[in-house]
Design an enzyme around this catalytic site. Sequence first.
Site, PDB file in Angstrom:
ATOM      1  N   HIS A  62       0.593  -2.744   2.354  1.00  0.00           N
ATOM      2  CA  HIS A  62       1.457  -3.140   1.250  1.00  0.00           C
ATOM      3  C   HIS A  62       2.605  -2.152   1.085  1.00  0.00           C
ATOM      4  CE1 HIS A  62      -2.467  -5.011   0.116  1.00  0.00           C
ATOM      5  NE2 HIS A  62      -1.654  -6.041  -0.012  1.00  0.00           N
ATOM      6  N   TYR A 131      -4.509   2.818  -9.066  1.00  0.00           N
ATOM      7  CA  TYR A 131      -3.224   3.182  -8.487  1.00  0.00           C
ATOM      8  C   TYR A 131      -2.271   3.560  -9.611  1.00  0.00           C
ATOM      9  CZ  TYR A 131      -4.615  -0.259  -4.855  1.00  0.00           C
ATOM     10  OH  TYR A 131      -5.259  -0.992  -3.904  1.00  0.00           O
TER      11      TYR A 131
END
Length: 141
Positions: A62, A131
């Site tokens: 990603h 995250y």
Amino acid sequence: MIKIKKTKLDGFLVIEPTCFKDNRGFFLETYQEKIYKAAGIKDSFVQDNQSRSIKGVLRGMHFQINRPQAQIITVLRGCIYDIGVDLRKNSPTFGHSFGIKLSDDGYRQVYMEPGFAHGFCVLSDFADLHYKVSRTYDPHD
């Protein structure tokens, strides 16, 4: 106090926060701006995300092209093999990768500057990840 370890990729760091354990459990600061900035992590973080994946799931790679994000990754539960790939065209390590095992019993995080692709594979029955990112997610990027 935290330990910062450089990797073979400039801008991709392994962070070992101090963990305070006793017979009741543990306490761990996963982020304190002043301490992380003093350690060289200058990004401002604007969004926190959490994900859960089951064993064998491969997530990645990603990245955002026009609005790249710095990230700090912490495994809250489980175990993963985490990897970053340097996509910064002017970087001496462009196209190179670095991987590391992260788990809920290792008290380690990874930090990557903007310009890295990120992915992981779940090694435990499931894994919960947290995250911190420096830019909000843009689904069109």
